[in-house]
Design an enzyme around this catalytic site. Structure first.
Site, PDB file in Angstrom:
ATOM      1  CE  LYS A 137      -4.409   0.862   2.141  1.00 18.77           C
ATOM      2  NZ  LYS A 137      -5.207   0.989   3.263  1.00 18.77           N
TER       3      LYS A 137
HETATM    4  O1  G3P Z   1      -7.763   1.866   5.073  1.00 19.71           O
HETATM    5  C1  G3P Z   1      -8.206   3.170   4.756  1.00 19.71           C
HETATM    6  C2  G3P Z   1      -9.492   3.649   5.031  1.00 19.71           C
HETATM    7  O2  G3P Z   1     -10.444   2.723   4.850  1.00 19.71           O
HETATM    8  C3  G3P Z   1      -9.554   4.335   6.315  1.00 19.71           C
HETATM    9  O3  G3P Z   1     -10.885   4.548   6.802  1.00 19.71           O
HETATM   10  O4  G3P Z   1     -12.615   5.254   8.378  1.00 19.71           O
HETATM   11  O5  G3P Z   1     -10.217   5.784   8.617  1.00 19.71           O
HETATM   12  O6  G3P Z   1     -11.364   7.023   6.939  1.00 19.71           O
HETATM   13  P1  G3P Z   1     -11.293   5.640   7.813  1.00 19.71           P
END
Ligand code: G3P
Length: 214
Positions: free
Chosen positions: A83
């Protein structure tokens, strides 16, 4: 549309895998930090239970540092995906990974213009962050529509991985727009099963079943 689980918590991953609907895992530095375990242990745990793609994020910010992490991460197992954040160095590293046959998931994408760069660099996945766009009063799902249209126009192989999912309707909208993957936090995955009419219907079936003569 494939379901990935967006967590580094091995108990959550084991449970989602046991449901038979988990195609892969995405993690990020914040999710790994929540486990309070070293990254090597987290990777060891996840790779021992998941055969599908597992995204592990680089933490270097420069091209050379990203590439040296990317090579280490990619060598762990064939299903581990590197990633990489959507910066200039990140796009440069994505291109170098693509040339070297290393699978990548380009993360922190907030626009169709950025997604276009990731595809051009040969990313395996692009991760637009829907919930975080909604948080700042932008329509997160709009960029999924734009990206799927643009990728379709030019036949890019980069898979659209809808990230930063906050609730079940995001999952439905992602599927409606033809996203390749939706990465879903455990609580949202759990909510996808719920419908009160299922519970009411099942209770009624069980009640009536008792009246069937044996
Ligand atoms: O993995 C990255 C992403 O899904 C993060 O989500 O909820 O932290 O905006 P969030």
């Amino acid at each position: 549309m494939k379901f990935f689980i967006d967590t580094a918590d091995i108990a959550q991953i084991r449970e989602a895998v046991s449901w038979g609907i988990c195609d892969g895992v995405t993690t990020n530095p914040s999710l790994v930090a929540k486990t309070k375990k070293p990254l090597a242990q987290v990777i060891e745990e996840i790779t021992s239970v998941v055969d599908g793609p597992i995204s592990i994020e680089v933490t270097a910010l420069d091209f050379e540092g990203m590439m040296s992490e990317a090579r280490r991460i990619a060598a762990i197992k064939s299903n581990v995906v590197v990633k990489i954040p959507l910066t200039k160095a990140g796009i440069q590293a994505t291109k170098a990974c693509s040339d070297a046959g290393i699978k990548t998931n380009v993360t922190l994408c907030f626009s169709a213009a950025q997604a276009r760069l990731a595809a051009k660099a040969g990313a395996t996945y692009i991760s637009p962050f829907i919930g975080r766009l909604d948080d700042v009063a932008n329509e997160g799902m709009q960029i999924i529509e734009d990206i799927t249209t643009i990728y379709g126009n030019y036949g890019f192989d980069t898979q659209v991985l809808v990230a930063s999912v906050r609730h079940p309707i995001h999952v439905v909208q992602a599927a409606r727009l033809g996203a390749d993957v939706c990465t879903v936090p455990f609580d949202v995955l759990d909510k996808l099963f719920l419908h009160p009419l299922t519970d009411i219907g099942l209770a009624k079936f069980m009640e009536d079943w008792k009246k069937v003569p044996t």
